[in-house]
Write an enzyme that holds these catalytic residues in place. Structure first.
Site, mmCIF file in Angstrom:
data_model
loop_
_atom_site.group_PDB
_atom_site.id
_atom_site.type_symbol
_atom_site.label_atom_id
_atom_site.label_comp_id
_atom_site.label_asym_id
_atom_site.label_seq_id
_atom_site.Cartn_x
_atom_site.Cartn_y
_atom_site.Cartn_z
ATOM 1 N N ASP A 154 0.826 -1.212 0.000
ATOM 2 C CA ASP A 154 0.000 0.000 0.000
ATOM 3 C C ASP A 154 0.863 1.266 0.000
ATOM 4 O OD1 ASP A 154 1.003 -0.250 2.535
ATOM 5 O OD2 ASP A 154 -0.916 -0.092 3.577
ATOM 6 N N GLU A 170 10.623 -2.613 13.722
ATOM 7 C CA GLU A 170 11.840 -2.389 12.933
ATOM 8 C C GLU A 170 13.090 -2.563 13.797
ATOM 9 O OE1 GLU A 170 8.376 -0.339 11.087
ATOM 10 O OE2 GLU A 170 9.237 -0.415 13.102
#
Length: 326
Positions: A187, A272
């Protein structure tokens, strides 16, 4: 499950089969001159279908001629991308493929959040013209987002990204294969310049991401060529306060450190960091995009389509034709 497809071989098989079938119909059509009108209509329909597929194959061959040629001197970009079934999935993949087609030495590792590989994604990849690997793994039920949950409530794409990392480690060799690993999302919107920038990453490279975290952009702050802190609203004290779209890793670093992976059980915003802490320190980061002052990737998330009328038709027993793929 891994499925590597040779598009040129696939095109050749399709072409031979469709041409042979068409010739058979033409040669045998005269034998059925006394057949019923229904049989004649069936033969004509099949002939039209074969011609339709031949035309599609010819268009695909033309598209392949336009695709950038592989360059053995360039490192390969391995883009690991999770994807899941929804109304806009094919539209998103189509949009991204039309960007990735312009990138040399690009390998798309598409990982479905599913118990099996879906027909829609399988068909899409077969004709996308991009070198790819098709994988699938289902997110554990207790980590799946509900329809009404906000996107940030639970980490997304963890199992899928780790499956992509596992594939790299099982199929590529330390010291031999050269490349860079990027964690893409279906996306996002990507500038072609981004791939040129990341391709020669030596360790871990970083750059800004636009339209993310409730801000115009988030970015690493660079002083004297080094990343010193993070420009973000949400917990800037995180070890790596960076979005998934904002970094790339040298392939050899991934292969040399098999323990490095994304953790499913992490606090919000630390996904992350769960990977990067195994690979690099802040001082070792390589700032790109003009010292992290240019935005080359955006979180543009396609609006969820409203299916109010479609739901009315389903309730009335008159749903749209399921044979038409959207």
């Amino acid at each position: 499950m891994v499925r590597l497809l040779s598009l040129k071989k696939l095109l050749l098989v399709y072409f031979v089969m469709s041409t042979g079938a068409l010739l058979w119909l033409i040669l045998n059509f005269g034998l059925f001159c006394h057949a019923s009108s229904k049989e004649e209509e069936t033969l004509l329909t099949k002939t039209k279908e074969l011609r339709h597929w031949e035309e599609r194959l010819r268009r695909r061959e033309r598209d392949l001629q336009k695709k950038p040629q592989e360059d053995a001197s360039l490192p390969t970009i391995y883009a690991i991308m999770p994807t899941h079934t929804r109304h806009v999935q094919k539209a998103e993949l189509t949009r991204l493929a039309q960007t990735f087609l312009h990138v040399k030495n690009f390998h798309w590792i598409l990982v479905e959040d599913s118990d099996s590989q879906t027909d829609l994604v399988t068909r899409f990849l077969a004709t996308c013209g991009i070198k790819h690997t098709h994988l699938n793994i289902k997110t554990p039920e207790n980590y799946q987002l509900k329809e009404t949950d906000p996107n940030w409530l639970k980490p997304r794409g963890v199992e899928q990204r780790n499956a992509g990392l596992q594939w790299l480690r099982e199929n590529l060799d330390v010291g031999r294969d050269k490349g860079v690993v990027y964690f893409a999302d279906d996306d996002n919107t990507y500038s072609l310049q981004l791939f040129d920038e990341m391709r020669h990453t030596r360790g871990v490279s970083v750059w800004p991401v636009g339209l993310v975290g409730g801000m115009r952009f988030e970015r690493p702050v660079v002083e004297h060529g080094k990343v010193v802190r993070w420009y973000t609203y949400w917990r800037p004290e995180r070890p790596f306060a960076i979005d998934m779209a904002g970094f790339a890793v040298n392939l050899q670093l991934i292969l040399q450190k098999p323990q490095a992976k994304f953790e499913l059980r992490v606090r919000r915003g630390y996904l992350e960091s769960s990977l990067l802490e195994h690979l690099v320190t802040m001082e070792e980061l390589e700032p790109l995009a003009d010292n992290c002052t240019k935005v080359l990737v955006w979180h543009t998330r396609t609006e969820k389509p409203k299916m109010k009328q479609e739901n009315y038709l389903i309730q009335a027993g008159r749903p749209s034709d399921p044979r038409i793929e959207v």
